[in-house]
Design a protein around this motif. Structure first.
Motif, PDB file in Angstrom:
ATOM      1  N   GLU A   1      -2.913  -9.886   7.199  1.00  0.00           N
ATOM      2  CA  GLU A   1      -3.022  -8.658   8.369  1.00  0.00           C
ATOM      3  C   GLU A   1      -1.858  -7.646   8.322  1.00  0.00           C
ATOM      4  OE1 GLU A   1      -3.608 -10.068  12.274  1.00  0.00           O
ATOM      5  OE2 GLU A   1      -5.025 -11.636  11.675  1.00  0.00           O
ATOM      6  N   LYS A   2      -0.697  -8.097   8.042  1.00  0.00           N
ATOM      7  CA  LYS A   2       0.346  -7.106   7.915  1.00  0.00           C
ATOM      8  C   LYS A   2       0.172  -6.201   6.779  1.00  0.00           C
ATOM      9  CE  LYS A   2       4.039 -10.211   9.929  1.00  0.00           C
ATOM     10  NZ  LYS A   2       4.918 -11.005   9.915  1.00  0.00           N
ATOM     11  N   GLU A   3      -0.210  -6.761   5.505  1.00  0.00           N
ATOM     12  CA  GLU A   3      -0.471  -5.890   4.456  1.00  0.00           C
ATOM     13  C   GLU A   3      -1.890  -4.836   4.616  1.00  0.00           C
ATOM     14  OE1 GLU A   3       0.873  -5.472   1.639  1.00  0.00           O
ATOM     15  OE2 GLU A   3       2.468  -6.950   2.296  1.00  0.00           O
ATOM     16  N   MET A   4      -2.601  -5.381   5.526  1.00  0.00           N
ATOM     17  CA  MET A   4      -3.908  -4.659   5.710  1.00  0.00           C
ATOM     18  C   MET A   4      -3.540  -3.515   6.507  1.00  0.00           C
ATOM     19  SD  MET A   4      -7.053  -7.278   6.024  1.00  0.00           S
ATOM     20  CE  MET A   4      -8.043  -6.055   6.815  1.00  0.00           C
ATOM     21  N   LYS A   5      -2.519  -3.761   7.668  1.00  0.00           N
ATOM     22  CA  LYS A   5      -2.006  -2.671   8.592  1.00  0.00           C
ATOM     23  C   LYS A   5      -1.184  -1.765   7.807  1.00  0.00           C
ATOM     24  CE  LYS A   5      -2.143  -5.641  12.813  1.00  0.00           C
ATOM     25  NZ  LYS A   5      -1.249  -6.102  13.665  1.00  0.00           N
ATOM     26  N   LYS A   6      -0.313  -2.163   6.993  1.00  0.00           N
ATOM     27  CA  LYS A   6       0.551  -1.295   6.169  1.00  0.00           C
ATOM     28  C   LYS A   6      -0.319  -0.258   5.307  1.00  0.00           C
ATOM     29  CE  LYS A   6       4.479  -4.328   5.041  1.00  0.00           C
ATOM     30  NZ  LYS A   6       5.108  -4.773   3.858  1.00  0.00           N
ATOM     31  N   CYS A   7      -1.443  -0.865   4.768  1.00  0.00           N
ATOM     32  CA  CYS A   7      -2.324   0.198   4.075  1.00  0.00           C
ATOM     33  C   CYS A   7      -3.214   0.882   4.819  1.00  0.00           C
ATOM     34  CB  CYS A   7      -3.468  -0.936   3.344  1.00  0.00           C
ATOM     35  SG  CYS A   7      -2.892  -1.873   2.137  1.00  0.00           S
ATOM     36  N   ALA A   8      -3.453   0.770   6.055  1.00  0.00           N
ATOM     37  CA  ALA A   8      -4.113   1.487   7.002  1.00  0.00           C
ATOM     38  C   ALA A   8      -3.333   2.727   7.549  1.00  0.00           C
ATOM     39  CB  ALA A   8      -4.705   0.774   8.385  1.00  0.00           C
ATOM     40  N   LYS A   9      -1.971   2.658   7.353  1.00  0.00           N
ATOM     41  CA  LYS A   9      -1.142   3.623   7.904  1.00  0.00           C
ATOM     42  C   LYS A   9      -1.102   4.753   6.709  1.00  0.00           C
ATOM     43  CE  LYS A   9       1.928   1.038  10.638  1.00  0.00           C
ATOM     44  NZ  LYS A   9       3.281   0.651  10.784  1.00  0.00           N
TER      45      LYS A   9
END
Length: 184
Positions: free
Chosen positions: A176-184
């Motif tokens: 989830e943290k990695e996905m949030k990073k990628c979304a930014k």
């Protein structure tokens, strides 16, 4: 695979080129009936298993090192059994049980930390549990184990604990943290 499926494997069941194991029968023994071949317990038990690199290497060694007996025993039309005893006869499930028992006893005579009772069936449980811990889907495990009902796979063969659930939750949080990073 079960002990009986394992004992029933023949040279024809191993495809080293495709790296597969064809499981469609099992070798059984009953005192008054003797040795005989029967189909797998269920339709789901009939399956083709892929070989990992390690399994491929092991079966390649077994096939290469198999001593051709003076007379190939035929059981219900099947010959070329992979695993033979000292007399050149197909090994039976009870012989594997005895081998495991002897190995554990021998180990326990030498070492202070004792091994528990280990059987081929315990190894089957261990494989399934370890595969589940590594993230193999229950549906895939159901197929590999030859189960008809997924509840058998998930309730009986996968011995997961709190630590396993915690690790999985931590893994999901990292994703989830990695996905949030990628979304930014």
């Amino acid at each position: 695979m079960t002990k009986a499926e394992f004992c029933g494997l023949t040279l024809k069941d191993i495809d080293l080129e495709k790296r597969t194991i064809n499981v469609n029968h099992q070798l059984q023994y009953v005192g008054n009936k003797g040795k005989y071949i029967e189909k797998t317990k269920t339709e789901a038990g009939t399956r083709v298993l892929p070989m990992s690199d390690e399994v491929y290497a092991a079966f390649k060694r077994v096939v290469q090192n198999r001593k051709k007996p003076k007379v190939e025993e035929m059981i219900d039309g099947y010959t070329g059994f992979l695993f033979l005893d000292r007399r050149g006869k197909p090994m039976m499930p009870y012989q594997w049980e005895k081998r495991f028992q002897h190995t554990v006893e021998k180990y326990n005579k030498i070492y202070r930390v004792q091994l528990p009772k280990i059987t081929p069936h315990v190894c089957r449980h261990t494989f399934c549990t370890n595969a589940a811990k590594r993230g193999i889907s229950v549906e895939t495990l159901k197929y590999l184990m030859g189960h008809t009902d997924i509840s058998v796979t998930s309730n009986v063969y996968t011995h997961l604990k709190l630590e396993d659930a915690q690790r999985e939750m931590e893994r999901l949080e990292r994703v989830e943290k990695e996905m949030k990073k990628c979304a930014k």
